[in-house]
Structures are given as C-alpha cells and as structure tokens.
Design an enzyme around this catalytic site. Structure first.
Site, short mmCIF file in Angstrom:
data_model
loop_
_atom_site.label_atom_id
_atom_site.label_comp_id
_atom_site.label_asym_id
_atom_site.label_seq_id
_atom_site.Cartn_x
_atom_site.Cartn_y
_atom_site.Cartn_z
N GLU A 160 -5.37 -8.49 0.86
CA GLU A 160 -5.98 -8.16 2.16
C GLU A 160 -7.46 -7.85 1.97
O GLU A 160 -7.83 -7.16 1.02
CB GLU A 160 -5.38 -6.89 2.79
N GLU A 165 0.79 -1.23 0.00
CA GLU A 165 0.00 0.00 0.00
C GLU A 165 0.83 1.29 0.00
O GLU A 165 0.76 2.09 0.94
CB GLU A 165 -0.95 0.01 1.21
C1 FCB Z 1 -4.29 -1.98 5.67
C2 FCB Z 1 -2.89 -2.32 6.13
C3 FCB Z 1 -2.84 -3.38 7.18
C4 FCB Z 1 -3.94 -3.23 8.20
C5 FCB Z 1 -5.27 -3.08 7.52
C6 FCB Z 1 -6.44 -2.97 8.47
O1 FCB Z 1 -4.31 -0.70 5.12
O2 FCB Z 1 -2.12 -2.75 5.03
O3 FCB Z 1 -1.56 -3.35 7.76
O4 FCB Z 1 -3.65 -2.19 9.05
O5 FCB Z 1 -5.25 -1.95 6.68
#
Ligand code: FCB
Length: 452
Positions: A356, A168
């Site tokens: 994620e 990210e």
């Molecule tokens: C993302 C991050 C991860 C975690 C989630 C909830 O942006 O990559 O580390 O904090 O959010």
C-alpha cells in the site's frame, strides 16, 4: 506523463489495493456474519457522519465492472481482502458456500483479465462472534484464524498468486485496542501483549495452513514509518528508539528473527511466559516469501510532552505538502525505510512488496496524486538501485472507499466514487497510472518462490 522513473526490474508488478469492508457493502447478503466493523460503525459517534460499510462502493454487486477498471489500468496485480465473516459467519465451523462462491468468481474474474490475485486474509473485519469471546486478546482466535486460512486456501489456493495473512497488525493494535478509535474500540492501556502475540500466532498458523493446501508465496503486510527524532537530546533519541521498536519492529522481528524486541516487557503487566508459549515463536517465524510494506509517512518523535501517558510523543511534521488527511508527503522516507529494512534484517529480509501507498486527495483533476505516486515510485526505484529487492507496488486505492473512522470524507482512489449514485469517474491519476503500468517491463510470473 510526468517524469516517471523508468527501468524497474524485469517482472516488477504494478497493482492496486482495496479491502473488503471498505468497498464491498452487501453487509447482510449471502449469509455474511457480523464483523466488528459492523458493530463499531453502527455505534453512534464512532465514525464521521455516522458512516458505515453497509453499502460502501457496492463492490459486491459491481465487482465485474470494477475488475474491468483494473484491466483497463493495465495493473498486473490486484490486492483485495477476503471478509472472514463471509467465509465463517461466526468465525468457526465449515465454510459458507455462498461466501466462497463470491471470492471464487472474483478470483476467476481477475485471471480472465490477466490480473494476479493477491489475497489478504485479514483486513480488520474480525467476526463479531470471536470478539465476543475476547477477539485477538483470546489465544483461541489465532487457532480459528489458522482454520479459516485453511478453508480459504483449499478453495482458492490454486489461483491466488500471493497470500497476505494480516494487514497492519500494528495499526489494528493501536487504533483498535489502544486508542479505541477503530473497531473493536478497546482501550487496553499498556496490557497489549495478548493482542500482539495472538495476531502474530494467527499469522504463523495461517502460514502453516496455507503451506498445506497452496503452493503460492505468502507474506504479511505491516505499516512502517521511518522515525525522525526531534533532536539529538538523549530523551528524544530514547523516545524515538522506543517508537521505532514499537511501530517498525514489534510485528517484524518475531516473524523474521524469531524473537520480540526488548520493549515487549513494557507492553504487558502479565508474565510473558503465560502469553508467549513454548514453540509459538517457531510457528511465527516460519519462512515467508515476501514482506509487505505499507507506507504513508514518517513519524517525528520526541520525549513525552506534558500530559502524555505514553513514553513518547508524536509531533506534526511541517514543511512538506500534506494530503487531505493532513499526512505529510515525504517520498524520500520510503527509500530510507526500504534501505533500513535491508540493514536491519540483512539476509533474513525476503523480497519486498509495497502492498500500500497512496494519498487522500478529493479532486478528480488530481495532479497532487500523480506527484505522490511518481515520487514514491522514484523512491522505490532508488531503493532498488541501492540493492533492495522490491517486486511490486500496489497503489492504495483503486476506488474512493469507506476510510474507517473518517467515513467517506477521505478519498484515496485512482477512481472517484459518487456514493449517492455509485458512479465511478476515472481521475487524472488513473490515466497516468495506466501509462506507468503499460510502459513497465514485460511481465513474467510472480517472483518469490515459496520456501516451505
Ligand atoms: C491503511 C489501511 C487501509 C487504508 C489506508 C489509508 O492503514 O491498511 O485500509 O485505510 O491506511
């Protein structure tokens, strides 16, 4: 089991994600250097309740039983991150043998349990010594990142099944360098191009380095958010378009198309050519084997409301369930996002991994989280049916952990962690996700052959 969508493609992988600083603890052990998150979280007033990652989930000492949990879950992939300051305590020079040894054991531990290691090289814990030299604002940091990637690749490249260079870069830019609410706590105004470009250059140099020492596929993970303009008005539409380019394309167009979207001019006061040097975009746009998609929620955008310095305003989305964090749960937007990526990038889009997705929800009896993942997996399945090539889904997260500025109050784990005792308790969603993992199609090797 609630209505889980069946029939994922053969070989589709179900996994879980974590990040080093959020779970490892052992901040002072085995020669680990300081990271910007140590400095930031130890500064009063930066994190909720003064929380730091000094101990976190104590995963550095409990990694074997944590891997046992992943094995019990039946997940075939584990996305973890490597702490750069464990490998190079000052971000430079030879590898710290004890740091390599930890990840060596961890990766072997995964393989012994039938879990594919998916290794992220940078999940925001830059060595503090590099920050002291300007951090990602300094072009040299990109060079250092390439060297670090080579050290890690040499050590683990025969066993890691998928590399993720950066996590990210957009969120790291905005929270860490615009709003200053994450490490390194900077507020750079609109002079952002160095931090943008050097992260991307670092990605490209890491791809080159990894190709030299490892034949495993490579990706980077971006945070994407489908943009909903507040209205049909020209002003709201223009603001939404600007926002879409910043969040969804700024860190993807250079990688997949070899060029920046035009808004880049608004993100620097310096001459672009003094930052983006000849040949850089060629390095950045080397083919990658997969695109990592982190998805949490869409964004409702309007023209700037009064008092807003930015060319847009983010508005609250109402009418949907919300997580403990207050984030709206909109699974259908994940399908829209995946289809949109396919439309925007066409044949340039490599296979996608959902690296994620998850929700903050504290109770151990967490039907809410089950519904969250069931909904988002259904959205992925629909995107696959619509022709998008998606290869895996990693739930964020295995464990409750250090949620950055929110400290330990926001709980994303399939497993609950008591931070006083370090006791792990499987949530209801753990049993549900185990059903998902174990009822999935039989697992062949990771797909996405390296192209380099
Ligand atoms: C993302 C991050 C991860 C975690 C989630 C909830 O942006 O990559 O580390 O904090 O959010």
């Amino acid at each position: 089991m609630s209505d889980f969508p069946k029939n994922f493609p053969m070989g589709f992988q179900f996994g879980v994600s974590t990040a080093a600083y959020q779970i490892e603890g052992a901040a002072e052990e085995d020669g680990r250097g300081l990271s910007i998150w140590d400095t930031f979280s130890r500064t009063p007033g930066t994190t909720r309740g003064g929380a730091t990652g000094d101990v976190a989930c104590d995963h550095y000492h409990r990694w074997e039983s944590d891997l046992d949990l992943i094995q019990e879950l039946g997940a075939t992939a584990y996305r973890f991150s490597i702490a750069w300051p464990r490998i190079q305590p000052t971000g430079d020079g030879p590898a710290n043998a004890a740091g390599i040894a930890f990840y060596d054991r961890l990766v072997d531990g995964m393989l012994a349990r039938g879990i594919d290691p998916v290794a992220t090289l940078f999940h925001w814990d830059l060595p503090q010594a590099l920050q002291d030299l300007g951090g990602w604002g300094n072009r040299d940091t990109a060079m250092r990142f390439g060297e670090y990637a080579e050290l890690v690749g040499e050590a683990l490249g025969d066993r890691v099944k998928l590399w993720v260079t950066l996590n990210e870069p957009y969120i790291h830019l905005v929270l860490g360098h615009v709003l200053g609410i994450h490490a390194p706590g900077q507020q750079l105004g609109m002079d952002l191009l160095p931090v943008i470009h050097h992260q991307l250059l670092g990605h490209g140099l890491a791809v080159s380095a990894l190709r030299r020492v490892s034949s495993s596929p490579i990706t980077l993970a971006n945070n994407y958010s489908p943009v909903w303009p507040k209205s049909e008005s020209d002003e709201d539409q223009a603001a939404a378009m600007f926002y879409d380019l910043v969040q969804n394309r700024l860190f993807t167009d250079p990688v997949l198309l070899g060029e920046y979207p035009p808004i880049v001019e608004a993100l620097t006061t310096a001459d672009i050519d003094s930052i983006v040097m000849d040949g850089d975009l060629r390095v950045i746009s080397q083919p990658i084997d997969a695109l990592g998609v982190n998805y949490y929620n869409p964004s409702l955008i309007s023209a700037p409301v009064e008092g807003e310095d930015l060319p847009f305003s983010r508005l609250d989305i109402t009418g949907y369930p919300t997580t403990d964090f207050g984030w709206p749960v909109v699974p259908s937007a994940l399908k829209d996002l995946l289809v949109q990526l396919r439309q925007v990038y066409g044949d340039r889009l490599p296979p996608i991994w959902i690296t994620e997705s998850g929700c903050s929800y504290a109770p151990v009896d967490d039907q809410f989280r089950i519904d969250y993942h069931a909904g988002h997996l259904a959205a992925v399945r629909e995107a696959v049916e619509a022709g998008v090539d998606v290869r895996g889904y990693c739930a964020w997260s295995l464990l409750d952990n250090f949620e950055w500025a929110a400290g330990y109050d926001q709980r994303f784990g399939l497993v609950h962690v008591d931070f006083e005792t370090q006791e792990r308790t499987r949530r209801a969603s753990f049993a549900w996700f185990r059903e998902v993992c174990t009822s999935a199609a039989p697992r062949p090797d990771l797909q996405g052959e390296p192209t380099g």
